[in-house]
Design an enzyme around this catalytic site. Sequence first.
Site, PDB file in Angstrom:
ATOM      1  N   TRP A   1       0.779  -1.384   0.077  1.00  0.00           N
ATOM      2  CA  TRP A   1      -0.283  -0.037   0.388  1.00  0.00           C
ATOM      3  C   TRP A   1       0.895   1.732   0.301  1.00  0.00           C
ATOM      4  O   TRP A   1       1.206   1.124   1.286  1.00  0.00           O
ATOM      5  CB  TRP A   1      -1.014   0.778   1.072  1.00  0.00           C
TER       6      TRP A   1
ATOM      7  N   HIS B   1     -25.126  27.191  13.695  1.00  0.00           N
ATOM      8  CA  HIS B   1     -24.121  28.294  13.816  1.00  0.00           C
ATOM      9  C   HIS B   1     -23.276  27.773  12.363  1.00  0.00           C
ATOM     10  O   HIS B   1     -21.627  28.468  11.893  1.00  0.00           O
ATOM     11  CB  HIS B   1     -23.268  28.173  14.576  1.00  0.00           C
TER      12      HIS B   1
END
Length: 607
Positions: free
Chosen positions: A73, A503
Amino acid sequence: MCGIVGYVGRQDAVSLLLAGLHRLEYRGYDSAGVALVSRSGLRVHKSAGRIQRLEATLPKRCKGNVGIAHTRWATHGEPSDANAHPHLDCSGEIAVVHNGIVENYRELRASLEAAGHAFRSDTDSEVLAHLVEAAYRGDLEQAVREALLAVQGTYGIAVVDGRHPDRIVAARNGSPVVIGIGEREMFVASDVAALVRHTQKIVYLDDREVAAIEASGFRTTTLEDEPTSKSPATVAWGHEAYDRGAHPHFMLKEILEQPDACERTLKGRLDAQFGTAHLGGLNLSARDLLDIRRVKILGCGSAYYAGIAGAHMLETLARIPSDAEAASEFRYRNPVIEKDTLYVAVSQSGETADTLAAVREVRRKGGRVLGIVNTVGSSIARECDGGIYMHAGPEVAVASTKAFTATLLCTALLALHLGRVRDLSAGDGKRLIAALVRIPEQVRTVLQERERIRAVAAKYKDRASAFFIGRTHAYPVALEGAQKLKEISYIHAEAYPASELKHGPLALVSPETPTFVVLPHDDLYEKSLSSIEEVRARRGPVIAITHPGDERLATKVDDVLLVPRTEPVLSSILLTIPLQLLAYEAAVALGRDVDQPRNLAKSVTVE
Ligand code: F6R
């Protein structure tokens, strides 16, 4: 993450090595390779891409009874044939496969090149082959030891030498290596999954340990050549547990296994008479438990989100200030370690490098760490002062599912245990136990809703993004729901505490953006209904994940996914499951590679 398999014996090594690599495919990889040793010398075959591509390029007469293999990987250097492992030294006699990162590879490579070594790849790993070559004076094991003394970083390695066609030398520092003991044959792997078909008898290498492995046995030493003694352990699970069986994907298998996994996590740990939990592995006396002033849970990704839910349970039931922190950040802020804080490391694999580093940081500074770990014998399990095993069984899919719910159960048990030595009454303890006992059956009930969940997934699968919201203990469920969806379906998903919508994120709510609202029946239920109104006022579709019983809800939301009622503090366990299935069904409908999502790996053993 990268995978290592090795074999020494009498059988055909090629087929065993390739089968072993296939069993490690789940970890994620982008190239593969194999090195075989026989009397006619060393041969290496490797290629970028899937293992099938490597298989197709292997010559028919590729034979040998000793060999090592690897799935890579990419970290240093792109996925390519040249960067695939095994890496060779200049002479072509020594081949090395490596998991981990050689941190000082630039300096090492410069000095090896100055000494005349020619490199063929862009990887950090190749320096290991040349270092072994530079140290080689006829004894492979000694050369490996000497080479590794120069290395800074992490490694799990396996090395073969064409001049020693009877052995593999393996070593570990921070990246797992396990030896499998057979009948006049030996295996080596980075993960027991690669060898359980052949043997249940295994030995874990420790950090800075080197093993010389032959068909008849092995010996281990430290890097400084001090002999070490090892006792074999037995793998907890048979090879069937690592098989996909009739399921189309490991992820689905593991989602469906949750009722049994939950039963195993709870088994033998509930004490209905005293309303408490028995946790044999904590290694903490009642007095130690009383001295705890704070709990900090550490984990990465889904394990971190499970930790947030767990901290909430601990604070609610044991009334101990508790929080969770991403283990990947923890050590970089030079954390203050307090002796009356209980640190808890959560990890399915028990090998996540960042979580392991956090454990070491706490212990280095004198703190006490418990592990909530699934993999028995893993590095984190071994390095913690005590812990609770999840007993969820092997988790193979990259996307964590049953380990998430098992962690929530483990933290509930810990909270119950801590609560009962403090202020939690026997009556409350017993009520909680009654609720815990019902969880496996309730999970089964949720799983029966799969068709309905599939329909919801089909309805929203083509949306570019989605929001997941929830309050207090529902918030980590929202985090996990968003995580699962983005990981495997690649739909952009964000989680917020429901109270935070106004928010900022409300700016992005539109008829195109579904909002999944995790809505337990708790004190904040009415407040969450207000959040739903905020979304509806912007014509955003709303999907509620909630319990039955509120007839009004159908008129306020577009879709409802129901889970049975339980004690509010446990509701996160049940509310998570529809979101796992939702992500799974969306990913399948979109044709994604569910078990091996792009760019991700199971068991992240590098920083
Ligand atoms: C998500 C996922 C990851 C892991 C994380 C920690 O589905 O699987 O976020 O949870 O990499 O892994 P462990 O639990 O093995 O430490």
